[in-house]
Design an enzyme around this catalytic site. Structure first.
Site, PDB file in Angstrom:
ATOM      1  N   VAL A 127      -1.548 -65.202  -8.322  1.00 10.34           N
ATOM      2  CA  VAL A 127      -0.365 -65.953  -7.898  1.00 10.34           C
ATOM      3  C   VAL A 127       0.854 -65.368  -8.596  1.00 10.34           C
ATOM      4  O   VAL A 127       0.864 -65.213  -9.817  1.00 10.34           O
ATOM      5  CB  VAL A 127      -0.499 -67.448  -8.230  1.00 10.34           C
ATOM      6  CG1 VAL A 127       0.821 -68.174  -7.986  1.00 10.34           C
ATOM      7  CG2 VAL A 127      -1.606 -68.096  -7.403  1.00 10.34           C
ATOM      8  N   ALA A 131       3.305 -65.045 -13.513  1.00  7.74           N
ATOM      9  CA  ALA A 131       2.189 -64.827 -12.599  1.00  7.74           C
ATOM     10  C   ALA A 131       0.907 -65.213 -13.325  1.00  7.74           C
ATOM     11  O   ALA A 131       0.907 -65.455 -14.538  1.00  7.74           O
ATOM     12  CB  ALA A 131       2.125 -63.374 -12.139  1.00  7.74           C
ATOM     13  N   LYS A 132      -0.181 -65.277 -12.606  1.00  3.63           N
ATOM     14  CA  LYS A 132      -1.490 -65.534 -13.210  1.00  3.63           C
ATOM     15  C   LYS A 132      -2.557 -65.121 -12.217  1.00  3.63           C
ATOM     16  O   LYS A 132      -2.319 -65.069 -11.000  1.00  3.63           O
ATOM     17  CB  LYS A 132      -1.652 -67.018 -13.558  1.00  3.63           C
ATOM     18  CG  LYS A 132      -2.595 -67.274 -14.725  1.00  3.63           C
ATOM     19  CD  LYS A 132      -1.982 -66.794 -16.026  1.00  3.63           C
ATOM     20  CE  LYS A 132      -2.767 -67.265 -17.231  1.00  3.63           C
ATOM     21  NZ  LYS A 132      -2.091 -66.899 -18.487  1.00  3.63           N
ATOM     22  N   GLY A 133      -3.744 -64.838 -12.732  1.00  2.00           N
ATOM     23  CA  GLY A 133      -4.843 -64.459 -11.859  1.00  2.00           C
ATOM     24  C   GLY A 133      -6.169 -64.714 -12.515  1.00  2.00           C
ATOM     25  O   GLY A 133      -6.244 -65.042 -13.709  1.00  2.00           O
ATOM     26  N   ASP A 185      -6.724 -62.667 -20.684  1.00  2.00           N
ATOM     27  CA  ASP A 185      -6.682 -64.124 -20.758  1.00  2.00           C
ATOM     28  C   ASP A 185      -8.083 -64.576 -21.148  1.00  2.00           C
ATOM     29  O   ASP A 185      -8.812 -63.833 -21.802  1.00  2.00           O
ATOM     30  CB  ASP A 185      -6.216 -64.712 -19.418  1.00  2.00           C
ATOM     31  CG  ASP A 185      -5.657 -66.117 -19.539  1.00  2.00           C
ATOM     32  OD1 ASP A 185      -6.457 -67.064 -19.627  1.00  2.00           O
ATOM     33  OD2 ASP A 185      -4.425 -66.288 -19.567  1.00  2.00           O
TER      34      ASP A 185
END
Length: 379
Positions: free
Chosen positions: A16, A61-63, A102
């Protein structure tokens, strides 16, 4: 994806991109069974505000992939990581979207990521941060989030006139990268870490745990709960143990409406993302327990990620002392506009948050940036 045993399994992956008004999208990749699109959306928006709070020229953002990497072989995890790169390679880049480690990912996965991306796009070390030091990573990156947590604690204690790091006792939930480094640095600065926990349970020693010895014990492949110089306790019990500073450094949503009234700490330092639910936050506020929000506490990781990215662009490596000095200075400057005393307790770094919001809105109104993209990939 074909597993080592020949079976085919499909994994859901997400990326995202929330906002890039202030710079390239920035955010980690997590491998965890509970990863879903709503979780990733929430964390992506958090990154937008975190980078603004830390005054770093990135967006949010992140995933992640919905998978338990502990149930897979190293070869399978590598294969999965490389397939993710192939799937998202057209929407990431040094100046577009920069992933990072992460939950359950680290330098190893980032090395695979960089290598796979380079096959398609050529040499681009700045496409991902958190890489091994020998592969264009930054000195100080491994300890950055834990070190930043300690710096954040120091600034909070100053604001509340509570004393120094060495005057406090600490209880830390989570003994992964963040929790272990925070415990190490608290200990080095004279603080007393009396209890820690991980997925296997918790341990306690009222006189203070020997953190270097404990880290060596765990690094040797032993279970944390088998550490000989401590009493074993239930992991849930750890959150309610008496201490000055409680540091949730594992999963989100662990301080809830059902246990917030049982906490016996003076402050909560949120090293994890979203460890305190909104209902629990209200209870803690009524009880006069200060909560230092995650958006500021764990900003050390993205700060040194920025330094790594800058080093990659310069093709020049900084010394570790310089990395730590710059990180400490940026942390102190951010704290300077966070307010102190009751203001910290009431609004949680509200001053810096308002400035961050102003920055993002002003850039957006001037026509810069955008975002709002989400990608759901089947691997």
């Amino acid at each position: 994806m074909q597993l080592d045993n020949g079976e085919i399994e499909v994994f859901n992956a997400f990326r995202v991109q929330h906002n890039n008004s202030r710079g390239p999208f920035k955010g980690g990749l997590r491998f965890h069974p509970q990863v879903d699109i709503d979780d990733v959306r929430s964390l992506a928006s958090l990154m937008t505000w975190k980078t603004a709070v830390m005054d770093i020229p990135f967006g949010g953002a992140k995933g992640g992939i919905a998978v338990d990497p502990k149930s897979m072989s190293e070869r399978e995890v590598e294969k999965l990581t490389r397939k993710l790169v192939v799937a998202i390679k057209e929407v990431i880049g040094t100046y577009e979207d920069i992933p990072a480690p992460d939950m359950n990912t680290g330098a190893r996965e980032m090395a695979w990521f960089f290598d796979e991306y380079s096959k398609y796009k050529g040499f681009n070390p700045g496409v991902v941060t958190g890489k091994p030091v020998y592969l264009h990573g930054s000195l100080g990156r491994e300890a950055a989030t834990g070190r930043g947590t300690v710096f954040a604690t120091r600034e909070l204690l100053r604001a509340l006139h509570m004393g120094k790091i060495s005057d406090m006792t600490y209880v830390i939930q989570g003994f992964g990268n963040v929790g272990a480094w925070a415990a190490q640095i608290y200990s080095e600065m004279g603080g007393k870490v009396t209890a820690v926990s991980d997925a296997s349970g918790g341990i306690h020693n009222a006189s203070g745990l020997d953190i270097p010895k404990l880290r060596a014990f765990v690094a040797a492949g032993n279970r944390l709960t088998e550490f000989p110089d401590a009493e074993r306790i239930d992991g849930k019990e750890l959150l309610t143990m008496p201490c000055d500073v409680l540091v949730p450094a594992a999963m989100g949503g662990v301080i809830t409406e059902s246990n917030a009234h049982k906490l016996q700490c003076r402050v909560v330092v949120e090293a994890a993302n979203g460890p305190t639910t909104p209902e629990a936050d209200l209870i803690l506020r009524d009880r006069g327990i200060t909560v230092l929000p995650d958006i500021y506490t764990n900003g050390g990781g993205v700060t040194v990620s920025f330094f790594e990215w800058v080093q990659n662009l310069q093709n020049f490596k900084w010394e570790e002392d310089e990395v730590n000095r710059c990180g400490c200075g940026r942390r102190t400057r951010s704290a300077g506009v966070c307010g102190g005393g009751n203001e910290v307790n009431r609004c949680g770094c509200g001053g810096r948050m308002l400035l961050a919001q102003h920055d993002i809105v002003e850039v957006g109104m001037s026509g810069g940036g955008g975002g709002g993209h989400g990608f759901h990939i089947h691997i």
